[in-house]
Enzyme design. Structure first.
Site, PDB file in Angstrom:
ATOM      1  N   LYS A 281       0.841  -1.203   0.000  1.00 13.77           N
ATOM      2  CA  LYS A 281       0.000   0.000   0.000  1.00 13.77           C
ATOM      3  C   LYS A 281       0.875   1.253   0.000  1.00 13.77           C
ATOM      4  CE  LYS A 281      -3.812   2.022   2.745  1.00 13.77           C
ATOM      5  NZ  LYS A 281      -4.703   1.819   3.898  1.00 13.77           N
TER       6      LYS A 281
ATOM      7  N   SER B  51      -9.752   2.011   3.118  1.00 11.61           N
ATOM      8  CA  SER B  51      -8.861   2.735   2.233  1.00 11.61           C
ATOM      9  C   SER B  51      -7.884   1.827   1.485  1.00 11.61           C
ATOM     10  CB  SER B  51      -8.080   3.791   3.010  1.00 11.61           C
ATOM     11  OG  SER B  51      -7.297   3.178   3.996  1.00 11.61           O
TER      12      SER B  51
ATOM     13  N   SER C 272     -10.058  -0.235   7.378  1.00 11.35           N
ATOM     14  CA  SER C 272      -9.461  -0.147   6.045  1.00 11.35           C
ATOM     15  C   SER C 272      -8.757  -1.380   5.518  1.00 11.35           C
ATOM     16  CB  SER C 272      -8.499   1.043   6.000  1.00 11.35           C
ATOM     17  OG  SER C 272      -9.230   2.236   6.132  1.00 11.35           O
TER      18      SER C 272
END
Lengths: 95, 487, 485
Positions: free
Chosen positions: C76, C151, C175
């Protein structure tokens, strides 16, 4: 409680984010619906409750007084938008 | 504006006002590395060479607290006779400025590491106790340089993150003089403890001054103004005087005083309001979630207590009791740790009274004149001690010693050597002095007659003549004794 | 080629250790598939050339004792990776290249893994659909124009689409778990303090945690072993005994007590979510564990609490993005003007909204009513869990109140978007570990997840329960490769 344009202006100044006139209304609307949702907390009585101070049930670990980070000026300044090897350069504050 | 006795009052037509002053002193902690990061703290380094990734607030960087800084703060608290809070919390003070890379300063708001304490001031007319409200740890900010470029400000983050102790006094101070003595006392205590070097020129010690006025005798506090960024005691005193009078004038005119932050203009010698920063004071304090509460144990604090050296107040007491010094002398000698060390070095092998006089008199005069600290003294304690011994054992007179003292300053010369090289040994042989006196009496018959007929003041003339002939080396005591006998 | 990318992490590790596959082959396979999958928009930065180089180097001198030997992995874009652009999905960091590495990713490289690239995410981790990224929306491989959740949307999509064998995300309010649920993958949010936050772009410091996102529980356990370490560079990192989670993984959960909190049965609970939950309860029983009804009375206050605490911390954490030291800077006539323009142009709408909320709830006159109050309610929520954990070992709930929705469907209604996190947020507030495993499909055929919440530092237990249930559920993710032409 209600968020009006005056409040938007105030928060915008505090958070250093400029908000255009056209966008301010929508923003106030969004924030109001979010705050309506948050108001739910008022249903709870919390006078005798201690606030959560740390999630981890431990206390601060102390470090020894050693200089480990040496001169890394190049690394530090490398990403800055202005072209100066020694200093960070910013527009002046109006006095 | 005047004072009677020790009160500092501002007078106007029918009213007398007193000034109420509180100080927030920022003292840089003496440590190798910064409060929450591992970069160095040395003064005067090239710009941005003592800045770590944490100091520059890069994404993902986190604070780690320096144990030594915690100890320094606690020690200072002990030196201030203050309550040590075994549990304290670090809060974020949020505002934006170019020399504040995180956009917040890590400080302590509701739960500082040190609570209430007190400091004793030695005033000319007695002692005064000044209350300490609290002491907390916080980060220093970087430096903004405005005059290197007309359009831009240059930022140096070397100072960003250095540990500061903020010492907040109670509003117990009443005059610019008291402020002077208070700051010097704080400075002295911290230098004794080694927790701050108190160097105001380098910025290790700064203060914000809170000033308000009220009618003499009133118990209510007036509206106060904060004067920021005053970097010398002298300017602080001037700022206080100006500000207090400004406030009194406003009150006398029936106007109100706005609570605000002001700056001291050193060119005009006046305070002025900082350009309105409407919401500059909404710092939105909240506990820093990157840091847990700080807890120290009883034994941690006890150990620090045991490491505290003899502090000024104790030392003063001991000097008075053990060395028989007057309170005035003791106060001066303990006011700075280096001075007290110098003094104690000298008296190891020398007469205390002479040492006291020579240090407070001659040595201080030289240091003041040349703007030197005692650790830069051109004459070492060792050699001053030797000089004093030469006086004490009669080798030289006090007057000659002063000459030798001057000569010693050039490279910390050994006084014994100077005496030998310049032949300054005191003439203490009574026979030799008698011979000289006889000569003087013989050469000045008229003066002798005048003296004998009552002009006592002429005694000095004879002494002077003896000294002249002996090249100043005649032992003054003997000269006096023998002259008296022979005249 | 395509067979390699179908393998799980554990299979790939075994194949490399057994010398059946080289790192170069594996890396090439994932690069090729990734290059064909640009429509999913999971990558912000690709580091393929360098990855291939590293793979070749690894093959020349392979260290097969490592836990992730020569395994290519994308991560990420919230983890700072040395000399590789790290953007946090934001314009304000769109040109930022860190000179340092996060502890979590360093742990991964130390075990032999190789960086493929940085994965798309909601800007500064604020979002539940990966629709707030400066670099565009991410597509859920499950179906066209479906959000992957957020997210960690890019991360979840990448794993589901098999563009990376495994990855790491971050979880502040759900998330990791919510996108895992939306994409039919496994996502673990460890106990707060388990993984170091050093080098992770901070959103809400008291809530953020990094965690593995994988195709199955065993892979997840293996990566958790690697990333969870005590780090003295993070004051909130906890020094506790960490297991070799994958080695100690077992499907034997006989006698374990699993709590079912009644307050999670929300008003207008969608029928399929309730069904999924009941199925989950049955699977648990089938594994020999015991079901116990419990109460977490303050559950309904968790989301409002979160939307005070998280924005408050974020408003302060994001103050450093001011154009002075790094990142985007707008031209300004003076310092304040520069700040205001930089931040209004550099931050997207959702981030600006949250900063404003955060600034407001901390501001003078409102601190007590909002922030302080929220911290008190947070204590009550944590107390609820402490209380029930006297009776149960873990808690079973649905992961999300629905399956993935269409891109654009909830964009204009922030509150509706926030409700996605209703089941996941309490776990962050209490600092507990939680794992989401795919457990079924809705009528549209989209995946649905079940969440298992554990006691603090008890990751092994929830991994075991997840492992046991996964076997019983035998979930098959329906990936049709629709985006590959």
């Amino acid at each position: 409680m209600s968020i009006d344009l005056k409040t938007i202006k105030h928060i915008s100044k505090l958070s250093r984010i400029s908000v255009e006139e056209q966008k301010a209304e929508k923003l106030a609307g969004d924030l109001n619906s979010i705050f309506d949702f948050i108001e739910k907390l008022n249903e709870l009585k919390t006078e005798n409750v201690e606030p959560l101070t740390s999630i981890a049930e431990t206390t601060l670990k102390l470090r020894s007084d050693e200089v480990k980070s040496k001169n890394i000026r190049e690394q530090i300044i490398k990403n800055s938008p202005q072209d100066n090897e020694d200093y960070f350069v910013v527009p002046k504050v109006i006095e | 504006m005047s004072n009677n006795n020790s009160e500092y009052l501002i007078s106007r037509k029918n009213n007398q006002y007193e000034i109420v002053i509180g100080l927030e002193v920022h003292a840089q902690v003496t440590s190798q590395s910064k409060l929450f990061s591992t970069s160095a703290t040395k003064f005067g380094a090239e710009p941005n060479t003592q800045v770590s990734l944490v100091d520059a607030a890069f994404p993902g960087m986190l604070p780690i607290i320096n144990e030594f800084c915690v100890k320094q703060a606690i020690k200072t608290g002990i030196g201030l006779n203050a309550k040590i809070n075994k549990r304290s919390v670090f809060d974020r003070k949020n505002y934006f400025y170019a020399d504040l890379p995180q956009g917040y300063q890590i400080s302590q708001f509701k739960n500082p590491i040190v609570g209430e304490g007190k400091v004793i001031l030695d005033m000319p007319d007695g002692q005064k106790e000044v209350g300490i409200e609290r002491l907390h740890l916080e980060q220093d900010a970087g430096k903004s340089i405005h005059d290197l470029d007309p359009q831009n400000t240059f930022v140096d983050l070397n100072r960003s993150g250095v540990a500061l102790m903020e010492i907040v006094s109670k509003p117990d101070l009443r005059s610019p003089d008291e402020v002077n003595i208070y700051i010097k006392k704080l400075r002295s205590i911290m230098r004794y403890l080694g927790t701050c070097d108190g160097n105001m020129q380098e910025g290790s010690l700064r203060a914000d001054v809170n000033v308000s006025v009220r009618l003499k005798g009133s118990k209510e506090l007036g509206t106060r103004c904060e004067i920021k960024n005053v970097n010398s005691i002298k300017f602080m005193q001037m700022a206080i005087e100006y500000e207090a009078n400004r406030q009194v004038d406003l009150i006398e005119e029936g106007k109100t005083i706005d609570q605000e932050t002001r700056l001291f203009d050193t060119k005009k010698n006046e305070t002025r309001s900082m350009r309105s920063k409407e919401d500059a004071h909404d710092y939105r304090y909240f506990p820093d979630p990157d840091l847990l509460p700080l807890e120290v144990s009883d034994s941690f604090v006890e150990k620090l207590k045991s490491e505290i050296p003899e502090l000024p107040d104790e030392k003063k007491k001991r000097f008075i009791e053990k060395f028989n010094l007057s309170p005035y002398e003791a106060t001066i000698l303990v006011s700075d740790i280096e001075t007290s060390k110098y003094f104690e070095d000298v008296i190891k092998n020398s007469d205390i009274k002479l040492a006291t006089n020579w240090i407070i008199g001659e040595l201080f005069a030289v240091l003041n004149d040349k703007n030197l600290e005692i650790i830069q003294s051109p004459i070492s304690a060792k050699n001053l001690s030797k000089l004093i011994n030469l006086i004490k054992d009669g080798t030289i007179s006090g007057k000659i010693a002063k000459t030798i003292f001057e000569l010693m300053m050039d490279g910390d010369k050994d006084p014994q050597k100077i005496v030998e090289e310049k032949g300054l040994k005191q003439e203490s042989n009574p026979k030799a002095i008698e011979e000289i006196i006889a000569k003087v009496i013989k050469d000045n018959p008229n003066k002798v007659k005048e003296y004998k007929s009552g002009k006592d003041k002429l005694f000095g003339f004879f002494v002077g003549q003896v000294m002249k002939i002996s090249g100043g080396k005649a032992n003054p005591q003997l000269v006096n004794e023998i002259l008296k006998k022979n005249l | 080629m395509s067979d390699i990318t179908k393998k799980s992490l554990s299979e790939l590790v075994k194949d490399i250790k057994d010398k059946k596959l080289s790192s170069e082959e594996v890396t090439k396979a994932f690069i090729e598939r990734s290059e064909k999958s640009k429509e999913l928009n999971v990558y912000i930065t690709e580091d393929y050339a360098s990855a291939l180089d590293k793979a070749k180097k690894f093959d020349q001198k392979p260290n097969l004792d490592l836990k992730l030997p020569g395994i290519p992995m994308a991560v990420k874009d919230l983890f700072c990776t040395k000399d590789i652009k790290t953007t946090a999905g934001s314009k304000i960091l769109s040109n930022f290249v860190p000179t340092y590495e996060s502890t979590v990713t360093q742990n991964i490289w130390n075990e032999g893994a190789i960086l493929l690239g940085k994965l798309n995410c909601d800007e500064f981790a604020m979002g539940s659909s990966n629709e707030t990224s400066f670099f565009g929306n991410v597509q859920n491989p499950i179906d066209k124009n479906l959000v992957p959740g957020g997210s960690s949307g890019g991360s979840a999509s990448a794993v589901a689409a098999q563009l990376t064998p495994i990855t790491i995300g971050t979880d502040t309010g759900g998330s990791i778990r919510q996108p895992a649920s939306f994409t039919g993958t496994v996502g673990l949010k460890p106990t707060y303090g388990s993984c170091s936050r050093y080098g992770i772009v901070a959103f809400a410091s008291s809530l953020d945690q990094a965690g593995p996102m994988a195709q199955n529980v065993k892979d997840c356990a293996l990566l958790q072993e690697v990333i969870s370490t005590f780090d003295s560079k993070d004051s909130t990192s906890i020094d506790f005994k960490r297991n070799d989670y994958s080695k100690k993984l077992t499907n034997n959960i006989k006698g374990k007590k699993i709590g079912i909190p009644k307050e999670y049965r929300i008003d207008d609970m969608p029928k399929e979510i309730e069904e999924l939950w009941q199925n989950g309860i049955q699977y648990v029983k089938d594994c020999g564990a015991e079901i116990i009804d419990i109460s977490l009375p303050h559950t309904s206050y968790a989301l409002p609490t979160y939307y005070i605490v998280a924005p408050a911390e974020a408003s302060s954490n994001l103050a450093r993005y001011d154009g002075v030291k790094y990142g985007f800077r707008a031209k300004g006539e003076n310092l304040i003007d520069m700040y205001e323009k930089t931040r209004s142009e550099g931050f997207g709408a959702e981030v600006q909204r949250r900063i404003m909320i955060g600034t407001y709830v901390l501001s003078s006159g409102y601190y007590d009513a909002y922030y302080l109050k929220a911290q008190k309610v947070r204590k009550l929520i944590k107390n609820d869990f402490d209380e029930v954990y006297k009776k149960v070992d873990a808690i079973l709930t649905p992961s999300t109140p629905s399956s993935a929705f269409k891109i654009g469907e909830k964009k204009d209604d922030p509150v509706s978007m926030y409700l996605n996190d209703i089941f996941t947020v309490p776990v962050n507030l209490a600092g507990l570990p939680g794992i989401s495993i795919p457990a079924g499909h809705d009528v549209k055929g989209y995946p649905l997840g079940l969440q298992i919440i554990g006691k603090a530092f008890d990751e092994q237990n929830i991994l075991n329960i997840a492992y046991a249930m996964e076997e019983k559920i035998a979930f098959k993710n329906k990936i049709t490769d629709w985006w590959i032409k």
